[in-house]
Design an enzyme around this catalytic site. Structure first.
Site, PDB file in Angstrom:
ATOM      1  N   PHE A 137       0.856  -1.188   0.000  1.00  0.00           N
ATOM      2  CA  PHE A 137       0.000   0.000   0.000  1.00  0.00           C
ATOM      3  C   PHE A 137       0.889   1.234   0.000  1.00  0.00           C
ATOM      4  O   PHE A 137       1.717   1.402   0.891  1.00  0.00           O
ATOM      5  CB  PHE A 137      -0.946   0.041   1.204  1.00  0.00           C
ATOM      6  CG  PHE A 137      -1.885   1.218   1.127  1.00  0.00           C
ATOM      7  CD1 PHE A 137      -3.040   1.157   0.355  1.00  0.00           C
ATOM      8  CD2 PHE A 137      -1.585   2.407   1.781  1.00  0.00           C
ATOM      9  CE1 PHE A 137      -3.881   2.257   0.242  1.00  0.00           C
ATOM     10  CE2 PHE A 137      -2.427   3.505   1.673  1.00  0.00           C
ATOM     11  CZ  PHE A 137      -3.573   3.443   0.911  1.00  0.00           C
ATOM     12  N   ASP A 222       9.268   2.489   1.908  1.00  0.00           N
ATOM     13  CA  ASP A 222       8.092   3.233   2.353  1.00  0.00           C
ATOM     14  C   ASP A 222       7.932   2.940   3.842  1.00  0.00           C
ATOM     15  O   ASP A 222       7.449   1.876   4.226  1.00  0.00           O
ATOM     16  CB  ASP A 222       6.860   2.783   1.546  1.00  0.00           C
ATOM     17  CG  ASP A 222       5.576   3.477   1.981  1.00  0.00           C
ATOM     18  OD1 ASP A 222       5.538   4.013   3.112  1.00  0.00           O
ATOM     19  OD2 ASP A 222       4.609   3.460   1.206  1.00  0.00           O
ATOM     20  N   LYS A 251       2.738   9.405   8.521  1.00  0.00           N
ATOM     21  CA  LYS A 251       1.875   9.132   9.673  1.00  0.00           C
ATOM     22  C   LYS A 251       2.360   9.641  11.039  1.00  0.00           C
ATOM     23  O   LYS A 251       1.867  10.642  11.538  1.00  0.00           O
ATOM     24  CB  LYS A 251       1.581   7.645   9.736  1.00  0.00           C
ATOM     25  CG  LYS A 251       0.761   7.198   8.514  1.00  0.00           C
ATOM     26  CD  LYS A 251       0.089   5.882   8.710  1.00  0.00           C
ATOM     27  CE  LYS A 251      -0.994   5.651   7.681  1.00  0.00           C
ATOM     28  NZ  LYS A 251      -0.560   5.019   6.439  1.00  0.00           N
TER      29      LYS A 251
END
Ligand SMILES: *Cc1c(COP(=O)(O)O)cnc(C)c1O
Length: 396
Positions: A137, A222, A251
């Site tokens: 993702f 990532d 995040k």
């Protein structure tokens, strides 16, 4: 009103949250919840941490926004602090994970184009293909959606950006199979988050590093979910014996404020020249002042405590499969843990919420736990007891 005025894209749980403090949030009826989701690994220091609140108040009274046509001090200080925790390199700040990955993907294009910059390889062939992984993702923009190896997110949004090839995680042969002379980079999450809390093995990531070196590919990690202390070190890769050329963050970096960061080695960062990339809000002073306090909190002692609490939580969770055979596997690292079930996870999420615990479910059958990094042993015990009660009502 939500149905009338907002795009209907979120499968929201029936809960209106109005306040947060430390590991707890409260709903509009005054009910208190232990938050083992942390706003999707974002509120890593818990909700409204005093230090960060003070820092953003101080900055809010001074200067909110200037655009990147001028120098601002919090952005530069934050970049310095971030590089001190990464490797020698430079940072580009944006506002989200998808944007951090977009920046990385644009760097890949530059890396593969001898016509631009001062590339002296003697070839005129351009390369632009990127290898990513099934169940990965990377975001919802068209570029990062194309990078994401999951049909369920891509369906209905074609044509996607060309040039992505998907391999299987922890399967070096599958990576070699999709490599072509056009391959230019490999993009991988050290632990797939949305894909079901699936760790890449150190051996696999080390093999990717060797492949990248041999074929002059950029290796991009990532770490949007795994970064900023989530797995017990600032970056997950620091436990894996591999160094990427580019790492992306978002995040947890702002402790709850929107920020993305793309960190690259100097040689890679300098593939961009003046005007090659930009973001109006990127590096906003208020957000950067908050993120700087987050970084200052993540000392070696703090990270050692994250590892310890992660181990405590894992030890408690590992008692559950003997009681509840629907739990197939428990995996993850630090305070990013997943419980793979043989049954659907949503009823458990609901049962936990009814008992005052917020957790999440990915890939239908994987319960994902992302408590604040500041979590303590009493909260860990309370959360596991609620999980136990929730499993108990599910029956055999
Ligand atoms: C959440 C996430 C993204 C996307 O971040 P947004 O801020 O939602 O754009 C990208 N990669 C990973 C690994 C993520 O967990």
């Amino acid at each position: 009103m939500e149905r009338q005025f907002l795009f209907q894209v979120y499968p929201r749980q029936p809960l209106v949250l109005v306040r947060g403090r430390g590991p707890y949030v409260w709903d509009d009826r005054g009910r208190k919840y232990l938050d083992f989701f942390s706003g999707l690994a974002v509120c890593s220091l818990g909700h409204t941490p005093a230090r960060v609140t003070r820092a953003i108040f101080r900055q809010a009274k001074q200067l909110w926004h200037t655009s990147n046509l001028y120098y601002t001090i919090p952005q530069i200080r934050l970049a310095q602090a971030l590089i001190a925790k990464t490797f020698p390199g430079r940072v580009f700040f944006s506002n989200s994970g998808a944007e951090a990955n977009e920046c990385a993907l644009k760097l890949v294009r530059r890396w593969g184009q001898p016509a631009t910059g001062d590339w002296k390889g003697g070839s005129t062939q351009t390369r632009s293909e990127v290898i990513t992984f099934h169940r990965s993702f990377h975001g919802r923009t068209l570029g990062t959606l194309s990078a994401t190896g999951q049909i369920k997110f891509q369906r209905g949004f074609h044509p996607l950006l060309p040039g992505f090839r998907y391999a299987r995680l922890n399967d070096v042969a599958s990576v070699e199979q999709v490599m072509t002379p056009q391959t230019c980079a490999i993009l991988v999450e050290p632990i797939q988050g949305e894909g079901g809390v699936v760790p890449a093995t150190p051996e696999f990531l080390q093999a990717l590093r060797r492949l990248a070196d041999r074929h002059r590919l950029l290796l991009i990690f990532d770490e949007i979910q795994t970064g900023v202390g989530r797995t017990g070190t600032f970056y997950a890769f620091q436990q894996l014996g591999v160094k990427p050329d580019i790492v992306t963050l978002a995040k947890g970096l702002g402790g709850g404020l929107p920020i993305g960061a793309t960190v690259a080695t100097p040689a890679v960062a300098d593939l961009f020249g003046i005007g090659d990339h930009a973001s109006t809000f990127g590096g906003n002073p208020v957000v950067c002042a908050g993120a700087l306090e987050v970084l200052r909190t993540l000392t070696p002692a703090f990270l050692a405590r994250v590892r310890k609490m992660g181990q405590r939580l894992l030890t408690e969770l590992q008692k559950l499969p003997a009681e509840f055979p629907v739990i197939r596997e428990i995996r993850g690292r630090g305070l990013m843990l997943g419980l793979e079930l043989t049954i659907e996870g949503t009823p458990l999420v609901d049962a936990c919420r009814a008992r005052g615990l917020l957790i999440n479910c990915v890939q239908e059958r994987v319960l994902r736990l992302l408590p604040p990094l500041t979590i303590g042993e009493p909260e860990i015990r309370a959360a596991v007891q609620i999980l136990r009660d929730a499993f108990a009502i599910m029956g055999p």
